[in-house]
Structure formats: structure tokens, C-alpha cells
Design a protein around this motif. Structure first.
Motif, PDB file in Angstrom:
ATOM      1  N   THR A 104       0.852  -1.190   0.000  1.00 27.75           N
ATOM      2  CA  THR A 104       0.000   0.000   0.000  1.00 27.75           C
ATOM      3  C   THR A 104       0.887   1.239   0.000  1.00 27.75           C
ATOM      4  OG1 THR A 104      -0.101   0.021   2.412  1.00 27.75           O
ATOM      5  CG2 THR A 104      -1.859  -1.148   1.260  1.00 27.75           C
ATOM      6  N   SER A 105       0.338   2.316  -0.498  1.00 28.22           N
ATOM      7  CA  SER A 105       1.103   3.560  -0.503  1.00 28.22           C
ATOM      8  C   SER A 105       0.847   4.302   0.802  1.00 28.22           C
ATOM      9  CB  SER A 105       0.707   4.432  -1.692  1.00 28.22           C
ATOM     10  OG  SER A 105      -0.650   4.818  -1.575  1.00 28.22           O
ATOM     11  N   LYS A 106       1.748   5.232   1.112  1.00 27.14           N
ATOM     12  CA  LYS A 106       1.549   6.081   2.278  1.00 27.14           C
ATOM     13  C   LYS A 106       0.395   7.037   1.972  1.00 27.14           C
ATOM     14  CE  LYS A 106       6.220   6.204   4.165  1.00 27.14           C
ATOM     15  NZ  LYS A 106       7.288   7.110   4.627  1.00 27.14           N
ATOM     16  N   THR A 107      -0.275   7.456   3.016  1.00 29.31           N
ATOM     17  CA  THR A 107      -1.370   8.394   2.865  1.00 29.31           C
ATOM     18  C   THR A 107      -0.806   9.772   2.529  1.00 29.31           C
ATOM     19  OG1 THR A 107      -2.642   7.153   4.496  1.00 29.31           O
ATOM     20  CG2 THR A 107      -3.356   9.415   4.054  1.00 29.31           C
ATOM     21  N   MET A 108      -1.392  10.378   1.533  1.00 31.48           N
ATOM     22  CA  MET A 108      -0.966  11.724   1.146  1.00 31.48           C
ATOM     23  C   MET A 108      -1.438  12.711   2.204  1.00 31.48           C
ATOM     24  SD  MET A 108       0.694  11.069  -1.528  1.00 31.48           S
ATOM     25  CE  MET A 108       1.094  12.718  -2.035  1.00 31.48           C
ATOM     26  N   GLN A 109      -0.699  13.798   2.361  1.00 28.98           N
ATOM     27  CA  GLN A 109      -1.090  14.846   3.293  1.00 28.98           C
ATOM     28  C   GLN A 109      -1.019  16.190   2.597  1.00 28.98           C
ATOM     29  OE1 GLN A 109       1.613  15.958   6.457  1.00 28.98           O
ATOM     30  NE2 GLN A 109       3.220  14.651   5.601  1.00 28.98           N
ATOM     31  N   THR A 110      -1.770  17.133   3.098  1.00 29.17           N
ATOM     32  CA  THR A 110      -1.821  18.473   2.526  1.00 29.17           C
ATOM     33  C   THR A 110      -1.555  19.483   3.630  1.00 29.17           C
ATOM     34  OG1 THR A 110      -3.475  17.749   0.931  1.00 29.17           O
ATOM     35  CG2 THR A 110      -3.281  20.118   1.291  1.00 29.17           C
ATOM     36  N   ILE A 111      -0.718  20.460   3.320  1.00 31.13           N
ATOM     37  CA  ILE A 111      -0.426  21.545   4.264  1.00 31.13           C
ATOM     38  C   ILE A 111      -1.414  22.678   4.023  1.00 31.13           C
ATOM     39  CG2 ILE A 111       1.252  23.341   4.886  1.00 31.13           C
ATOM     40  CD1 ILE A 111       3.463  21.314   4.203  1.00 31.13           C
ATOM     41  N   THR A 112      -1.963  23.186   5.104  1.00 33.44           N
ATOM     42  CA  THR A 112      -2.814  24.372   5.040  1.00 33.44           C
ATOM     43  C   THR A 112      -2.017  25.534   5.604  1.00 33.44           C
ATOM     44  OG1 THR A 112      -4.790  23.023   5.343  1.00 33.44           O
ATOM     45  CG2 THR A 112      -4.996  25.398   5.790  1.00 33.44           C
ATOM     46  N   PHE A 113      -1.796  26.534   4.750  1.00 30.77           N
ATOM     47  CA  PHE A 113      -0.940  27.662   5.107  1.00 30.77           C
ATOM     48  C   PHE A 113      -1.484  28.873   4.362  1.00 30.77           C
ATOM     49  CE2 PHE A 113       3.577  29.482   4.267  1.00 30.77           C
ATOM     50  CZ  PHE A 113       3.516  30.292   5.393  1.00 30.77           C
ATOM     51  N   THR A 114      -1.976  29.849   5.081  1.00 29.48           N
ATOM     52  CA  THR A 114      -2.599  31.016   4.469  1.00 29.48           C
ATOM     53  C   THR A 114      -1.561  32.094   4.168  1.00 29.48           C
ATOM     54  OG1 THR A 114      -4.624  30.554   5.681  1.00 29.48           O
ATOM     55  CG2 THR A 114      -4.389  32.769   4.781  1.00 29.48           C
ATOM     56  N   ASN A 115      -1.637  32.645   2.970  1.00 29.75           N
ATOM     57  CA  ASN A 115      -0.736  33.727   2.577  1.00 29.75           C
ATOM     58  C   ASN A 115      -1.054  34.950   3.444  1.00 29.75           C
ATOM     59  OD1 ASN A 115       0.588  35.873   1.345  1.00 29.75           O
ATOM     60  ND2 ASN A 115       0.201  35.113  -0.717  1.00 29.75           N
ATOM     61  N   PRO A 116      -0.066  35.457   4.189  1.00 34.41           N
ATOM     62  CA  PRO A 116      -0.344  36.592   5.067  1.00 34.41           C
ATOM     63  C   PRO A 116      -0.419  37.936   4.349  1.00 34.41           C
ATOM     64  CG  PRO A 116       1.947  35.968   5.248  1.00 34.41           C
ATOM     65  CD  PRO A 116       1.294  34.956   4.339  1.00 34.41           C
ATOM     66  N   GLY A 117      -0.120  37.980   3.062  1.00 37.64           N
ATOM     67  CA  GLY A 117      -0.163  39.242   2.331  1.00 37.64           C
ATOM     68  C   GLY A 117       1.034  40.128   2.654  1.00 37.64           C
ATOM     69  N   SER A 118       1.125  41.272   2.003  1.00 36.65           N
ATOM     70  CA  SER A 118       2.274  42.153   2.206  1.00 36.65           C
ATOM     71  C   SER A 118       2.289  42.695   3.628  1.00 36.65           C
ATOM     72  CB  SER A 118       2.267  43.289   1.191  1.00 36.65           C
ATOM     73  OG  SER A 118       1.152  44.125   1.411  1.00 36.65           O
ATOM     74  N   LYS A 119       3.494  42.964   4.111  1.00 36.63           N
ATOM     75  CA  LYS A 119       3.689  43.459   5.475  1.00 36.63           C
ATOM     76  C   LYS A 119       4.629  44.647   5.439  1.00 36.63           C
ATOM     77  CE  LYS A 119       1.261  40.308   7.477  1.00 36.63           C
ATOM     78  NZ  LYS A 119       0.023  40.639   8.146  1.00 36.63           N
ATOM     79  N   PRO A 120       4.462  45.586   6.376  1.00 32.10           N
ATOM     80  CA  PRO A 120       5.348  46.750   6.388  1.00 32.10           C
ATOM     81  C   PRO A 120       6.701  46.438   7.015  1.00 32.10           C
ATOM     82  CG  PRO A 120       3.714  46.949   8.120  1.00 32.10           C
ATOM     83  CD  PRO A 120       3.376  45.706   7.341  1.00 32.10           C
ATOM     84  N   TYR A 121       7.722  47.063   6.485  1.00 35.41           N
ATOM     85  CA  TYR A 121       9.061  46.982   7.059  1.00 35.41           C
ATOM     86  C   TYR A 121       8.978  47.453   8.511  1.00 35.41           C
ATOM     87  CZ  TYR A 121      13.944  48.199   7.929  1.00 35.41           C
ATOM     88  OH  TYR A 121      15.192  48.297   8.473  1.00 35.41           O
ATOM     89  N   GLY A 122       9.698  46.784   9.388  1.00 34.84           N
ATOM     90  CA  GLY A 122       9.708  47.178  10.793  1.00 34.84           C
ATOM     91  C   GLY A 122       8.668  46.474  11.626  1.00 34.84           C
ATOM     92  N   SER A 123       7.753  45.753  10.991  1.00 31.85           N
ATOM     93  CA  SER A 123       6.727  45.035  11.750  1.00 31.85           C
ATOM     94  C   SER A 123       7.219  43.632  12.086  1.00 31.85           C
ATOM     95  CB  SER A 123       5.444  44.934  10.922  1.00 31.85           C
ATOM     96  OG  SER A 123       5.661  44.102   9.788  1.00 31.85           O
ATOM     97  N   THR A 124       6.518  42.976  12.954  1.00 29.32           N
ATOM     98  CA  THR A 124       6.730  41.557  13.226  1.00 29.32           C
ATOM     99  C   THR A 124       5.356  40.927  13.095  1.00 29.32           C
ATOM    100  OG1 THR A 124       7.973  42.422  15.103  1.00 29.32           O
ATOM    101  CG2 THR A 124       8.148  40.147  14.729  1.00 29.32           C
ATOM    102  N   PHE A 125       5.296  39.740  12.519  1.00 28.90           N
ATOM    103  CA  PHE A 125       3.998  39.092  12.374  1.00 28.90           C
ATOM    104  C   PHE A 125       4.156  37.591  12.570  1.00 28.90           C
ATOM    105  CE2 PHE A 125       5.932  39.405   8.221  1.00 28.90           C
ATOM    106  CZ  PHE A 125       5.649  38.208   7.589  1.00 28.90           C
ATOM    107  N   SER A 126       3.045  36.938  12.888  1.00 29.24           N
ATOM    108  CA  SER A 126       3.058  35.487  13.124  1.00 29.24           C
ATOM    109  C   SER A 126       2.394  34.781  11.961  1.00 29.24           C
ATOM    110  CB  SER A 126       2.310  35.147  14.411  1.00 29.24           C
ATOM    111  OG  SER A 126       3.002  35.654  15.517  1.00 29.24           O
ATOM    112  N   ILE A 127       2.919  33.592  11.670  1.00 25.89           N
ATOM    113  CA  ILE A 127       2.295  32.721  10.676  1.00 25.89           C
ATOM    114  C   ILE A 127       2.081  31.363  11.320  1.00 25.89           C
ATOM    115  CG2 ILE A 127       3.239  33.897   8.645  1.00 25.89           C
ATOM    116  CD1 ILE A 127       5.400  31.698   8.507  1.00 25.89           C
ATOM    117  N   SER A 128       1.148  30.607  10.796  1.00 29.57           N
ATOM    118  CA  SER A 128       0.936  29.254  11.293  1.00 29.57           C
ATOM    119  C   SER A 128       0.507  28.367  10.126  1.00 29.57           C
ATOM    120  CB  SER A 128      -0.104  29.224  12.411  1.00 29.57           C
ATOM    121  OG  SER A 128      -1.341  29.695  11.944  1.00 29.57           O
TER     122      SER A 128
END
Length: 188
Positions: A38-62
């Protein structure tokens, strides 16, 4: 005695037959064994594009995967830095010309196959500096005062003396020492 090592290169069934020839004291024999590949189960990553960010900021991604219990590796490169497992804090390090590249990856395990990386290239926008000329006055016939200004909008920790690529503004006016009060106020 013997050992058989084999590698499956497709899914389906595989039949292995082992045979041994007889001799004066032993009968010949064989055995068959069928395996399901049998083959391994495929998986999919869910990752949302955070869009443009201003220089000097800090932001979180998940990012998450639909493979239960597996963590997603996050890495920032290009015009930003940061990394983490399933969540990461990202700091833009350049603006305008170098995009921030965010990559989410998951290498799989004995049940799940390696996920396809998800990658976003986001722009880091330049900050807008606000220049406010200081209020000045003069008596007719006196020399034009030196123009001064206040600047606001630098990222935290930066100022006129340490901001990379910063050029001081030039304040000018068409005032002269003989400009009539009737022609006031003027825009600097």
C-alpha cells in the motif's frame, strides 16, 4: 538458510516464492507468500498567505497538515527572518526590493508521505516617513531662519542617524530677506 531483501516500487500485490532443492537427507520444498503493498497516505499543508507586510513590523504565521499529530516546519528567507514548528514569528529585514519568502514543509512519517511544500513570496512595503517643518517667524529685513523639521514613522529602534538608506530631507522656500509680509504665509 537465506535472506531475501526486496524493495517495492509500486502498489498492489507481490508474490514471493522460496524454494530449496533436496539432498540425500532432505526433501525439496517451496513456499509462497503474497504481500499487499500500500502507498503512504498523502497529506496536505494548510498555510494562508499573510499578504504584504510593512518593514519594521513583526507578524506570526501558522500552518497545519491534515496528517494527525505531524508538525509543519516553517522557514522565512529573503527579505525576512524567522522559523518555527507549526507557528513562527517573522521579522522583515529589508523592504521594497527583496521579497520575503515563507515556506511550510512536512516530511511525513511511516504512515504519511512527504507533503508538497507550500511557499509564498510576499512583499515588504516601505514605511512612510512624515516630515513636519518647525514653525518659524522673522522680522522683515532680517535673515531667513534656518529651517528645521521633525520626522516621524521610523521603525522601532531606528532614527535619522541609523536608518539604512535614509537621506535627510531638504527644506527650501522662496522667501528672501526682502519678501513682503503681504506675501505670507509661504509653504516650505
Amino acid at each position: 538458510s537465506g535472506q531475501l531483501i526486496w524493495t517495492a516500487n509500486a502498489t498492489g500485490t507481490c508474490k514471493v516464492t522460496a524454494s530449496a532443492g533436496g539432498d540425500a537427507n532432505h526433501n525439496s520444498g517451496s513456499i509462497e507468500k503474497t504481500f499487499t503493498i500500500t502507498s503512504k497516505t498523502m497529506q496536505t499543508i494548510t498555510f494562508t498567505n499573510p499578504g504584504s507586510k510593512p518593514y519594521g513590523s513583526t507578524f506570526s504565521i501558522s500552518a497545519t497538515t491534515d496528517a494527525t499529530g505531524l508538525q509543519v516546519s516553517l522557514l522565512a528567507s529573503g527579505g525576512c527572518s524567522g522559523s518555527g514548528t507549526s507557528t513562527a514569528t517573522i521579522t522583515p529585514t529589508a523592504s521594497g526590493t527583496t521579497n520575503c519568502v515563507l515556506t511550510a514543509s512536512q516530511s511525513g512519517d511511516s504512515t504519511y508521505a512527504t507533503a508538497s511544500d507550500v511557499q509564498y513570496s510576499i512583499s515588504i512595503t516601505k514605511l512612510t516617513l512624515t516630515v513636519t517643518p518647525a514653525a518659524k517667524s522673522r522680522t522683515f529685513g532680517q535673515a531667513i531662519p534656518t529651517y528645521t523639521y521633525l520626522i516621524d514613522g521610523f521603525k522601532t529602534g531606528e532614527n535619522e542617524s541609523n536608518a539604512a538608506g535614509y537621506s535627510a530631507p531638504t527644506c527650501t522656500s522662496d522667501y528672501t530677506s526682502s519678501t513682503s509680509a503681504a506675501n505670507s504665509p509661504r509653504t516650505i
